[in-house]
Design a protein around this motif. Structure first.
Motif, PDB file in Angstrom:
ATOM      1  N   ALA A  42       0.839  -1.192   0.000  1.00  0.00           N
ATOM      2  CA  ALA A  42       0.000   0.000   0.000  1.00  0.00           C
ATOM      3  C   ALA A  42       0.876   1.246   0.000  1.00  0.00           C
ATOM      4  O   ALA A  42       2.082   1.185   0.261  1.00  0.00           O
ATOM      5  N   ALA A  43       0.250   2.382  -0.286  1.00  0.00           N
ATOM      6  CA  ALA A  43       0.966   3.666  -0.313  1.00  0.00           C
ATOM      7  C   ALA A  43       0.048   4.761   0.191  1.00  0.00           C
ATOM      8  O   ALA A  43      -1.184   4.688   0.055  1.00  0.00           O
ATOM      9  N   TRP A  44       0.661   5.792   0.773  1.00  0.00           N
ATOM     10  CA  TRP A  44      -0.106   6.950   1.225  1.00  0.00           C
ATOM     11  C   TRP A  44      -0.451   7.873   0.066  1.00  0.00           C
ATOM     12  O   TRP A  44      -1.482   8.546   0.076  1.00  0.00           O
ATOM     13  N   PHE A  45       0.422   7.922  -0.929  1.00  0.00           N
ATOM     14  CA  PHE A  45       0.177   8.728  -2.117  1.00  0.00           C
ATOM     15  C   PHE A  45       1.032   8.162  -3.240  1.00  0.00           C
ATOM     16  O   PHE A  45       2.029   7.480  -2.994  1.00  0.00           O
ATOM     17  N   THR A  46       0.634   8.425  -4.479  1.00  0.00           N
ATOM     18  CA  THR A  46       1.404   7.947  -5.615  1.00  0.00           C
ATOM     19  C   THR A  46       2.640   8.833  -5.800  1.00  0.00           C
ATOM     20  O   THR A  46       2.641  10.013  -5.445  1.00  0.00           O
ATOM     21  N   ILE A  47       3.670   8.233  -6.354  1.00  0.00           N
ATOM     22  CA  ILE A  47       4.912   8.956  -6.601  1.00  0.00           C
ATOM     23  C   ILE A  47       4.855   9.570  -7.993  1.00  0.00           C
ATOM     24  O   ILE A  47       4.722   8.861  -8.990  1.00  0.00           O
ATOM     25  N   PRO A  94       5.857  15.266  -3.836  1.00  0.00           N
ATOM     26  CA  PRO A  94       4.541  14.707  -4.136  1.00  0.00           C
ATOM     27  C   PRO A  94       3.506  15.797  -4.367  1.00  0.00           C
ATOM     28  O   PRO A  94       3.642  16.929  -3.871  1.00  0.00           O
ATOM     29  N   ASP A  95       2.465  15.445  -5.111  1.00  0.00           N
ATOM     30  CA  ASP A  95       1.367  16.372  -5.332  1.00  0.00           C
ATOM     31  C   ASP A  95       0.635  16.641  -4.021  1.00  0.00           C
ATOM     32  O   ASP A  95       0.428  15.731  -3.203  1.00  0.00           O
ATOM     33  N   GLY A 149      -2.558  17.422  -3.372  1.00  0.00           N
ATOM     34  CA  GLY A 149      -3.897  16.869  -3.208  1.00  0.00           C
ATOM     35  C   GLY A 149      -3.925  15.486  -2.577  1.00  0.00           C
ATOM     36  O   GLY A 149      -4.606  15.273  -1.553  1.00  0.00           O
ATOM     37  N   PRO A 150      -3.202  14.505  -3.132  1.00  0.00           N
ATOM     38  CA  PRO A 150      -3.204  13.173  -2.529  1.00  0.00           C
ATOM     39  C   PRO A 150      -2.630  13.142  -1.117  1.00  0.00           C
ATOM     40  O   PRO A 150      -3.092  12.365  -0.278  1.00  0.00           O
ATOM     41  N   VAL A 151      -1.623  13.974  -0.847  1.00  0.00           N
ATOM     42  CA  VAL A 151      -1.063  14.023   0.508  1.00  0.00           C
ATOM     43  C   VAL A 151      -2.109  14.569   1.479  1.00  0.00           C
ATOM     44  O   VAL A 151      -2.281  14.045   2.593  1.00  0.00           O
ATOM     45  N   ALA A 152      -2.834  15.599   1.077  1.00  0.00           N
ATOM     46  CA  ALA A 152      -3.885  16.158   1.930  1.00  0.00           C
ATOM     47  C   ALA A 152      -4.987  15.130   2.175  1.00  0.00           C
ATOM     48  O   ALA A 152      -5.523  15.029   3.293  1.00  0.00           O
ATOM     49  N   GLU A 153      -5.334  14.352   1.167  1.00  0.00           N
ATOM     50  CA  GLU A 153      -6.361  13.323   1.327  1.00  0.00           C
ATOM     51  C   GLU A 153      -5.909  12.246   2.305  1.00  0.00           C
ATOM     52  O   GLU A 153      -6.690  11.784   3.153  1.00  0.00           O
ATOM     53  N   ALA A 154      -4.651  11.838   2.198  1.00  0.00           N
ATOM     54  CA  ALA A 154      -4.132  10.828   3.115  1.00  0.00           C
ATOM     55  C   ALA A 154      -4.075  11.368   4.539  1.00  0.00           C
ATOM     56  O   ALA A 154      -4.378  10.647   5.505  1.00  0.00           O
ATOM     57  N   THR A 155      -3.696  12.634   4.688  1.00  0.00           N
ATOM     58  CA  THR A 155      -3.667  13.251   6.014  1.00  0.00           C
ATOM     59  C   THR A 155      -5.062  13.253   6.627  1.00  0.00           C
ATOM     60  O   THR A 155      -5.247  12.896   7.803  1.00  0.00           O
ATOM     61  N   ALA A 156      -6.047  13.630   5.837  1.00  0.00           N
ATOM     62  CA  ALA A 156      -7.423  13.650   6.332  1.00  0.00           C
ATOM     63  C   ALA A 156      -7.897  12.250   6.708  1.00  0.00           C
ATOM     64  O   ALA A 156      -8.626  12.074   7.700  1.00  0.00           O
ATOM     65  N   ALA A 157      -7.477  11.244   5.937  1.00  0.00           N
ATOM     66  CA  ALA A 157      -7.881   9.871   6.236  1.00  0.00           C
ATOM     67  C   ALA A 157      -7.320   9.410   7.581  1.00  0.00           C
ATOM     68  O   ALA A 157      -8.005   8.715   8.345  1.00  0.00           O
ATOM     69  N   ILE A 158      -6.087   9.786   7.874  1.00  0.00           N
ATOM     70  CA  ILE A 158      -5.515   9.424   9.173  1.00  0.00           C
ATOM     71  C   ILE A 158      -6.270  10.112  10.296  1.00  0.00           C
ATOM     72  O   ILE A 158      -6.640   9.481  11.299  1.00  0.00           O
ATOM     73  N   TRP A 159      -6.547  11.391  10.147  1.00  0.00           N
ATOM     74  CA  TRP A 159      -7.282  12.104  11.196  1.00  0.00           C
ATOM     75  C   TRP A 159      -8.693  11.549  11.355  1.00  0.00           C
ATOM     76  O   TRP A 159      -9.214  11.484  12.476  1.00  0.00           O
ATOM     77  N   PHE A 176      10.632  12.976   4.969  1.00  0.00           N
ATOM     78  CA  PHE A 176      10.887  14.367   4.576  1.00  0.00           C
ATOM     79  C   PHE A 176       9.609  15.164   4.743  1.00  0.00           C
ATOM     80  O   PHE A 176       8.560  14.612   5.111  1.00  0.00           O
ATOM     81  N   VAL A 177       9.676  16.473   4.515  1.00  0.00           N
ATOM     82  CA  VAL A 177       8.511  17.334   4.637  1.00  0.00           C
ATOM     83  C   VAL A 177       8.029  17.766   3.263  1.00  0.00           C
ATOM     84  O   VAL A 177       8.800  17.864   2.307  1.00  0.00           O
ATOM     85  N   LEU A 178       6.737  18.034   3.190  1.00  0.00           N
ATOM     86  CA  LEU A 178       6.120  18.542   1.976  1.00  0.00           C
ATOM     87  C   LEU A 178       6.552  19.986   1.734  1.00  0.00           C
ATOM     88  O   LEU A 178       6.697  20.763   2.683  1.00  0.00           O
ATOM     89  N   GLY A 179       6.734  20.345   0.474  1.00  0.00           N
ATOM     90  CA  GLY A 179       7.171  21.699   0.162  1.00  0.00           C
ATOM     91  C   GLY A 179       6.094  22.746   0.321  1.00  0.00           C
ATOM     92  O   GLY A 179       6.388  23.905   0.608  1.00  0.00           O
ATOM     93  N   ALA A 180       4.821  22.379   0.147  1.00  0.00           N
ATOM     94  CA  ALA A 180       3.728  23.347   0.210  1.00  0.00           C
ATOM     95  C   ALA A 180       3.461  23.783   1.648  1.00  0.00           C
ATOM     96  O   ALA A 180       3.524  22.965   2.571  1.00  0.00           O
TER      97      ALA A 180
END
Length: 212
Positions: free
Chosen positions: A61-66, A72-73, A75-85, A130-134
């Motif tokens: 499995a993956a949290w977001f596609t590469i 990473p983009d 949008g998918p990172v934000a969606e994965a973050t929301a899913a964890i919360w 690592f950290v997201l750039g946005a």
């Protein structure tokens, strides 16, 4: 979201609901991966190991596609973050802090939890991540009070893009009280020295005594 859980109730925590270790695996792995760390950490805390939402097949499995490695983009990172919360809100006591420990992609997700709801996060641990750039919602708040963060990586790690490492080296000291470790000769992996350092860091910042 599938999980592996060890009782996430209070576990006798005298100050209210116990902090919960939240284990977040890397790309191409699954919820069983980081559970092997738990007995070595010897923290005696309840824990949950989450499975990332994107299925890659064969149990992976993956949290977001590469897309662009290290960038990473959003949008998918934000969606994965929301899913964890969403999982945290549905399954844990609202007063229980989470102590997230993540490897690789999971390490980035640890920083996302910190950068979105820092009041719920305690002693986050980033391994080979690592950290997201946005910019993220709580970045200014973090820069003001600088919570304790652990970041460990191998000196021979060639999986995480160099520009993502450089970004993280800049962002973390500006927003957190950072404990950073680079492990000589280690690649994209979690070595024995890192486990000891994580145990000591969590013990110092969560107030638990490890069970040696």
């Amino acid at each position: 979201m599938r999980t592996r859980i060890r009782d996430t109730r209070s576990a006798g925590w005298a100050q209210g609901p116990a902090p919960v270790l939240l284990l977040l695996h890397g790309y191409g792995s699954n919820e069983n991966d980081l559970t092997q760390l738990v007995p070595h950490l010897q923290l005696g805390l309840p824990w949950a190991s989450l499975r990332a939402p994107i299925e890659l097949g064969s149990g992976a499995a993956a949290w977001f596609t590469i897309t662009t490695p290290g960038s990473p983009d959003l949008g998918p990172v934000a969606e994965a973050t929301a899913a964890i919360w969403d999982w945290v809100d549905a399954n844990l006591d609202p007063a229980a802090p989470v102590v997230p420990i993540g490897f690789s992609q999971g390490g980035l997700m640890v920083t996302q939890l910190l950068r979105t709801r820092p009041a719920r996060v305690l002693a986050p641990v980033v391994l080979g991540g690592f950290v997201l750039g946005a910019p993220q919602p709580a970045d200014d708040e973090l820069a003001a009070y600088r919570p304790a963060v652990f970041w460990g990586r191998g000196s021979q790690d060639t999986v995480i893009a160099a520009h993502a490492v450089a970004r993280t080296e800049s962002w973390l000291p500006d927003h957190t009280t950072l404990t950073a470790k680079v492990y000589p000769g280690v690649g994209h992996a979690i070595g024995a020295d890192a486990i000891v350092d994580v145990r000591d860091f969590v013990t110092a910042n969560v107030g638990v005594a490890h069970r040696g």
